[in-house]
Design a protein around this motif. Structure first.
Motif, mmCIF file in Angstrom:
data_model
loop_
_atom_site.group_PDB
_atom_site.id
_atom_site.type_symbol
_atom_site.label_atom_id
_atom_site.label_comp_id
_atom_site.label_asym_id
_atom_site.label_seq_id
_atom_site.Cartn_x
_atom_site.Cartn_y
_atom_site.Cartn_z
ATOM 1 N N SER A 19 10.855 50.340 45.797
ATOM 2 C CA SER A 19 9.592 49.836 45.265
ATOM 3 C C SER A 19 9.289 50.538 43.943
ATOM 4 N N TYR A 20 8.946 49.747 42.936
ATOM 5 C CA TYR A 20 8.585 50.339 41.649
ATOM 6 C C TYR A 20 7.452 51.354 41.809
ATOM 7 N N GLY A 44 8.920 39.120 39.037
ATOM 8 C CA GLY A 44 8.915 40.291 39.903
ATOM 9 C C GLY A 44 9.678 41.488 39.349
ATOM 10 N N LYS A 45 10.299 41.331 38.186
ATOM 11 C CA LYS A 45 11.047 42.440 37.584
ATOM 12 C C LYS A 45 10.182 43.183 36.574
ATOM 13 N N GLN A 64 14.103 48.261 40.839
ATOM 14 C CA GLN A 64 13.840 47.812 42.200
ATOM 15 C C GLN A 64 14.965 46.900 42.665
ATOM 16 N N ALA A 65 15.492 47.167 43.849
ATOM 17 C CA ALA A 65 16.589 46.364 44.398
ATOM 18 C C ALA A 65 16.170 44.904 44.494
ATOM 19 N N SER A 66 17.078 44.009 44.099
ATOM 20 C CA SER A 66 16.742 42.589 44.094
ATOM 21 C C SER A 66 17.550 41.774 45.101
ATOM 22 N N ASP A 67 18.514 42.401 45.770
ATOM 23 C CA ASP A 67 19.278 41.685 46.788
ATOM 24 C C ASP A 67 19.801 42.674 47.826
ATOM 25 N N GLN A 70 22.185 45.531 46.620
ATOM 26 C CA GLN A 70 21.471 46.604 45.933
ATOM 27 C C GLN A 70 20.655 47.436 46.920
ATOM 28 N N ARG A 71 20.025 46.792 47.900
ATOM 29 C CA ARG A 71 19.248 47.538 48.902
ATOM 30 C C ARG A 71 20.146 48.506 49.674
#
Length: 135
Positions: A19-20, A44-45, A64-67, A70-71
């Motif tokens: 989370s940013y 959202g970026k 912030q992870a987007s998929d 990445q998570r």
């Protein structure tokens, strides 16, 4: 002569976060970093950078992870090895301040031939060295 400019340097390192806002809070409140940029890119970026208050060295891009891929890398961007090295001119001062702010050190401080060092984890478990180099 190598054909490259002599004044190049690493300016930014991307750090995948959950989370940013959570990451901004952690780096500003617990690490004493400053928020340099927080720009909405749409969809959202955001372009979010933080750095030590001294302004020396590279800054972190909090990404912030987007998929799902990445998570999965959050907290383990280097396979469990120390990822980043935070240099200080006063280890005892910064170690005490970080401990007081709730930063988790994974070991007690130790003296090495290159300086005083201790490993700590960031909010997601990435490992860092806090180090005061010798000399």
């Amino acid at each position: 002569m190598t054909g490259f400019a002599e004044n190049r340097h690493i300016a930014t390192v991307a750090l995948v976060v959950d989370s940013y806002d959570e990451a901004i809070d952690w780096y500003v409140e617990r690490m004493g970093f400053v928020l340099l940029e927080n720009v909405d890119l749409g969809g959202g970026k955001r372009w979010v950078t933080v750095a030590p208050a001294s302004g020396r060295g590279a800054r972190l891009l909090l990404a912030q992870a987007s998929d799902e891929a990445q998570r999965k890398s959050i907290g383990n961007q280097t396979g469990g090895r120390v990822f980043l090295f935070l240099e200080t001119d006063n280890f005892a001062r910064d170690h005490a301040a970080m401990v007081a702010k709730g930063v988790e050190f994974r070991e007690p401080p130790r003296l090495e031939p290159y300086g005083t060092v201790a490993v700590f984890a960031d909010l997601h478990g990435n490992l860092w060295d806090l180090i005061e180099p010798k000399g």
